[in-house]
Design a protein around this motif. Structure first.
Motif, mmCIF file in Angstrom:
data_model
loop_
_atom_site.group_PDB
_atom_site.id
_atom_site.type_symbol
_atom_site.label_atom_id
_atom_site.label_comp_id
_atom_site.label_asym_id
_atom_site.label_seq_id
_atom_site.Cartn_x
_atom_site.Cartn_y
_atom_site.Cartn_z
ATOM 1 N N SER A 1 15.582 16.448 11.043
ATOM 2 C CA SER A 1 16.355 17.100 12.095
ATOM 3 C C SER A 1 15.606 18.248 12.761
ATOM 4 O O SER A 1 15.852 18.555 13.917
ATOM 5 N N ASN A 2 14.689 18.890 12.053
ATOM 6 C CA ASN A 2 14.011 20.051 12.619
ATOM 7 C C ASN A 2 12.497 19.840 12.761
ATOM 8 O O ASN A 2 11.748 20.812 12.838
ATOM 9 N N TYR B 1 6.091 22.795 4.916
ATOM 10 C CA TYR B 1 6.518 23.341 6.204
ATOM 11 C C TYR B 1 5.697 22.806 7.375
ATOM 12 O O TYR B 1 5.660 23.412 8.436
ATOM 13 N N GLN B 2 5.030 21.683 7.180
ATOM 14 C CA GLN B 2 4.268 21.130 8.289
ATOM 15 C C GLN B 2 5.174 20.333 9.213
ATOM 16 O O GLN B 2 6.248 19.862 8.824
ATOM 17 N N GLU B 3 4.766 20.224 10.465
ATOM 18 C CA GLU B 3 5.505 19.397 11.401
ATOM 19 C C GLU B 3 5.304 17.928 11.020
ATOM 20 O O GLU B 3 4.215 17.515 10.651
ATOM 21 N N ALA B 4 6.362 17.172 11.116
ATOM 22 C CA ALA B 4 6.279 15.771 10.729
ATOM 23 C C ALA B 4 7.279 14.964 11.539
ATOM 24 O O ALA B 4 8.329 15.470 11.945
ATOM 25 N N GLU B 5 6.916 13.738 11.793
ATOM 26 C CA GLU B 5 7.804 12.813 12.481
ATOM 27 C C GLU B 5 7.986 11.581 11.593
ATOM 28 O O GLU B 5 7.049 10.812 11.386
ATOM 29 N N GLN C 1 13.584 20.191 4.374
ATOM 30 C CA GLN C 1 14.898 19.997 4.970
ATOM 31 C C GLN C 1 15.966 20.761 4.190
ATOM 32 O O GLN C 1 15.821 21.062 3.002
ATOM 33 N N ILE C 2 17.036 21.106 4.883
ATOM 34 C CA ILE C 2 18.173 21.751 4.237
ATOM 35 C C ILE C 2 18.891 20.709 3.370
ATOM 36 O O ILE C 2 19.100 19.583 3.803
ATOM 37 N N PRO C 3 19.265 21.063 2.129
ATOM 38 C CA PRO C 3 19.970 20.090 1.277
ATOM 39 C C PRO C 3 21.251 19.604 1.928
ATOM 40 O O PRO C 3 21.874 20.298 2.731
ATOM 41 N N PRO D 1 0.801 -1.230 0.000
ATOM 42 C CA PRO D 1 0.000 0.000 0.000
ATOM 43 C C PRO D 1 0.831 1.275 0.000
ATOM 44 O O PRO D 1 0.374 2.297 -0.537
ATOM 45 N N ASN D 2 2.036 1.260 0.594
ATOM 46 C CA ASN D 2 2.842 2.476 0.632
ATOM 47 C C ASN D 2 3.284 2.933 -0.756
ATOM 48 O O ASN D 2 3.612 4.105 -0.956
ATOM 49 N N MET D 3 3.290 2.007 -1.706
ATOM 50 C CA MET D 3 3.661 2.371 -3.063
ATOM 51 C C MET D 3 2.494 3.007 -3.806
ATOM 52 O O MET D 3 2.691 3.743 -4.771
ATOM 53 N N TYR D 4 1.279 2.730 -3.356
ATOM 54 C CA TYR D 4 0.093 3.273 -4.005
ATOM 55 C C TYR D 4 -0.413 4.520 -3.315
ATOM 56 O O TYR D 4 -0.923 5.443 -3.960
ATOM 57 N N GLU D 5 -0.325 4.538 -2.007
ATOM 58 C CA GLU D 5 -0.881 5.642 -1.224
ATOM 59 C C GLU D 5 0.223 6.199 -0.323
ATOM 60 O O GLU D 5 0.267 5.918 0.875
ATOM 61 N N SER D 6 1.114 6.986 -0.910
ATOM 62 C CA SER D 6 2.198 7.564 -0.127
ATOM 63 C C SER D 6 1.648 8.650 0.787
ATOM 64 O O SER D 6 0.626 9.280 0.504
ATOM 65 N N VAL D 7 2.333 8.844 1.895
ATOM 66 C CA VAL D 7 1.911 9.857 2.855
ATOM 67 C C VAL D 7 2.255 11.231 2.298
ATOM 68 O O VAL D 7 3.402 11.502 1.952
ATOM 69 N N GLY D 8 1.263 12.089 2.216
ATOM 70 C CA GLY D 8 1.485 13.431 1.677
ATOM 71 C C GLY D 8 1.836 14.416 2.778
ATOM 72 O O GLY D 8 1.167 14.468 3.812
ATOM 73 N N TYR D 9 2.878 15.181 2.575
ATOM 74 C CA TYR D 9 3.303 16.188 3.544
ATOM 75 C C TYR D 9 3.312 17.556 2.884
ATOM 76 O O TYR D 9 3.707 17.701 1.729
ATOM 77 N N GLU D 10 2.906 18.555 3.638
ATOM 78 C CA GLU D 10 3.100 19.926 3.208
ATOM 79 C C GLU D 10 4.547 20.312 3.497
ATOM 80 O O GLU D 10 5.171 19.781 4.423
#
Length: 230
Positions: A57-58, A43-47, A63-65, A32-41
């Motif tokens: 890291s933040n 600048y949203q907080e994420a773990e 993220q910084i390149p 399922p992770n290949m079909y329905e990847s988790v979408g992130y904005e």
């Protein structure tokens, strides 16, 4: 009899597969992770954890390149610093990475006419139109023995600028800078009497009424040149 039995088995398998299909409900997803990847904005907080270790890291999706990363289509890193020592090192050690086959017949001349000729002159003698109009002064000739320019020093000055001359690293990419370097070195050789005339090598755009072209370029760039001089 055996053939009929085989046909019956095939029909039963086919029927079982068809009977499991339901248009109102999607089929099973084995990955399922290949079909329905988790979408992130951005600048949203994420773990995000990999092997029980948090990889952000933040605590932010953006993220910084990584150190040393080069953006696609971006400029390659230049290892010589913008200082007198960096200039001397580039002058002594830096050389063009382009082979003779990679140097364009007209490209260097065209770029030189656009970015350099207005100050340095068509022949590299330091008598460009802005100098003749006294809009900018002190432009040396390429055969100045006291400066003894090399491919490395020319590239360094194009990249960082020097004295009244501004940097052109944002106007020219790496290949274009080296094309200009090659053209400047050929003008230097001509001024020193070591090369042939550049009249046959100049870009087609530079032929014809050069004075009119210079007048247009001077009107467009004189204010920038005066600002750099100040």
């Amino acid at each position: 009899m055996k053939s009929i039995f085989k046909i019956a088995i095939v029909l039963m398998v086919f029927a079982s597969v068809v009977s499991c299909k339901k248009d109102s409900r999607p089929n099973y997803q084995f990955m399922p992770n290949m079909y329905e990847s988790v979408g992130y904005e951005a600048y949203q907080e994420a773990e995000v954890y990999v092997d029980d270790e948090q990889v952000l890291s933040n605590n932010m999706e953006a993220q910084i390149p990584a150190e040393g990363a080069i953006p696609r289509g971006g400029h390659m890193p230049y290892d010589f610093e913008d200082s007198a020592a960096g200039y001397d090192l580039a002058k002594a050690t830096l050389d063009s990475p382009l082979s003779k086959d990679q140097i364009g017949e007209f490209e260097g001349g065209q770029l030189y006419d656009i970015y350099c000729g207005i100050c340095h002159g068509k022949n590299g003698n330091g008598q460009g139109l802005l100098v003749k109009r006294e809009k900018i002064l002190g432009v040396p000739s390429y055969d100045d023995a006291g400066r003894a320019i090399t491919s490395g020093s020319i590239y360094h000055v194009i990249y960082y600028g020097k004295n009244a001359m501004g940097a052109y690293k944002n106007q020219l990419d790496e290949n274009e800078r080296w094309q200009v370097v090659d053209y400047v070195m050929s003008l230097k050789a001509e001024l020193e009497g070591k090369g042939g005339s550049k009249e046959d090598d100049k870009s087609p755009a530079a032929d014809g009424d050069d004075t009119a072209t210079d007048e247009q370029n001077a009107d467009a760039t004189s204010q920038d040149a005066m600002a750099q001089t100040n």
